[in-house]
Design a protein around this motif. Structure first.
Motif, short mmCIF file in Angstrom:
data_model
loop_
_atom_site.label_atom_id
_atom_site.label_comp_id
_atom_site.label_asym_id
_atom_site.label_seq_id
_atom_site.Cartn_x
_atom_site.Cartn_y
_atom_site.Cartn_z
N VAL A 74 0.84 -1.20 0.00
CA VAL A 74 0.00 0.00 0.00
C VAL A 74 0.87 1.25 0.00
CG1 VAL A 74 -1.63 1.36 1.39
CG2 VAL A 74 -2.07 -1.07 0.96
N LEU A 75 1.89 1.28 0.84
CA LEU A 75 2.79 2.44 0.88
C LEU A 75 3.48 2.66 -0.46
CD1 LEU A 75 4.44 2.14 4.41
CD2 LEU A 75 2.81 3.87 3.62
N GLU A 76 3.97 1.58 -1.07
CA GLU A 76 4.64 1.68 -2.37
C GLU A 76 3.68 2.19 -3.44
OE1 GLU A 76 6.12 -2.29 -2.91
OE2 GLU A 76 7.90 -1.91 -1.68
N LEU A 77 2.44 1.71 -3.43
CA LEU A 77 1.47 2.15 -4.43
C LEU A 77 1.03 3.60 -4.20
CD1 LEU A 77 -0.66 -1.10 -4.81
CD2 LEU A 77 1.07 -0.19 -6.39
N GLN A 78 0.91 3.99 -2.95
CA GLN A 78 0.58 5.39 -2.66
C GLN A 78 1.68 6.32 -3.17
OE1 GLN A 78 -0.18 4.92 1.56
NE2 GLN A 78 -2.39 5.18 1.25
N GLU A 79 2.94 5.89 -3.04
CA GLU A 79 4.06 6.68 -3.56
C GLU A 79 4.00 6.82 -5.07
OE1 GLU A 79 7.58 4.80 -2.04
OE2 GLU A 79 7.21 5.50 0.00
N LYS A 80 3.36 5.87 -5.74
CA LYS A 80 3.19 5.91 -7.20
C LYS A 80 1.92 6.66 -7.60
CE LYS A 80 5.48 1.50 -8.09
NZ LYS A 80 5.29 0.14 -8.63
N GLY A 81 1.17 7.18 -6.63
CA GLY A 81 -0.02 7.96 -6.93
C GLY A 81 -1.32 7.18 -6.91
N ILE A 82 -1.30 5.93 -6.49
CA ILE A 82 -2.52 5.13 -6.41
C ILE A 82 -3.33 5.59 -5.19
CG2 ILE A 82 -3.47 2.80 -6.06
CD1 ILE A 82 -2.19 3.19 -8.82
N THR A 83 -4.63 5.79 -5.40
CA THR A 83 -5.53 6.23 -4.34
C THR A 83 -6.40 5.05 -3.91
OG1 THR A 83 -5.60 8.45 -5.28
CG2 THR A 83 -7.36 7.86 -3.74
N PHE A 84 -6.52 4.86 -2.61
CA PHE A 84 -7.34 3.78 -2.06
C PHE A 84 -8.65 4.33 -1.53
CE2 PHE A 84 -3.03 2.28 -2.09
CZ PHE A 84 -3.18 0.98 -2.53
N ASN A 85 -9.69 3.49 -1.56
CA ASN A 85 -11.02 3.87 -1.07
C ASN A 85 -11.22 3.49 0.39
OD1 ASN A 85 -11.49 4.63 -3.70
ND2 ASN A 85 -12.64 2.79 -4.20
N SER A 86 -10.24 2.79 0.97
CA SER A 86 -10.36 2.35 2.36
C SER A 86 -8.97 2.25 2.96
CB SER A 86 -11.06 0.99 2.44
OG SER A 86 -10.19 -0.04 2.00
N GLU A 87 -8.96 2.11 4.26
CA GLU A 87 -7.74 1.79 4.99
C GLU A 87 -7.61 0.27 4.99
OE1 GLU A 87 -5.67 4.10 6.35
OE2 GLU A 87 -6.96 5.65 5.51
N ILE A 88 -6.44 -0.24 5.35
CA ILE A 88 -6.28 -1.68 5.51
C ILE A 88 -7.19 -2.13 6.66
CG2 ILE A 88 -4.70 -3.52 6.21
CD1 ILE A 88 -2.45 -1.87 4.87
N LYS A 89 -7.93 -3.19 6.39
CA LYS A 89 -8.89 -3.68 7.39
C LYS A 89 -8.67 -5.17 7.63
CE LYS A 89 -13.75 -3.94 8.50
NZ LYS A 89 -15.13 -3.72 8.08
#
Length: 125
Positions: A74-89
């Motif tokens: 998730v951290l790596e993808l966020q650094e690439k600009g990917i947006t998530f609709n939720s937190e890790i659950k």
């Protein structure tokens, strides 16, 4: 029998290919803008994107991609600009998962289930 490929439809295959490459898939067939096939980084599965002018999002289909370390991914993808609709659950079925959508609105879950994917405590023998 082995499920080896999923194909989704897209209005803009080039944008979709860029998105799925950010997720870590590798482009192996480039017939853009009509069609593309990508390879998952682990295992033998492939994933195709086919152009359409008549996209209807099927709310009953969700794409699942399993990773070994969900927090790191998730951290790596966020650094690439990917947006998530939720937190890790942490789910009651013993998986960790996070939700997002691709550029065409297809729902995606990136998750880690480990041994529980095929062998939950309630598995039928």
């Amino acid at each position: 029998m082995n499920l080896n490929q999923i194909t989704i439809l897209s209005f803009d295959t080039r944008t979709s290919v860029r998105f799925y490459k950010k997720l870590g898939l590798k482009l192996i067939v480039d017939a853009l803008p009509r069609y593309a096939r990508l390879e998952c980084p682990d295992g033998e599965s492939t994933f195709s994107i086919h152009h359409t002018e008549d996209l209807i999002i099927n709310k009953g289909v969700t794409l699942y991609f399993e990773v070994e370390n969900l927090s790191k991914t998730v951290l790596e993808l966020q650094e690439k600009g990917i947006t998530f609709n939720s937190e890790i659950k942490e789910q009651s079925w013993l998986w960790q998962e996070v939700h997002l959508k691709d550029p065409d609105g297809n729902p995606i879950i990136i998750y880690h289930a480990g041994k529980y994917r095929k062998n939950p405590p309630w598995r039928v023998n």
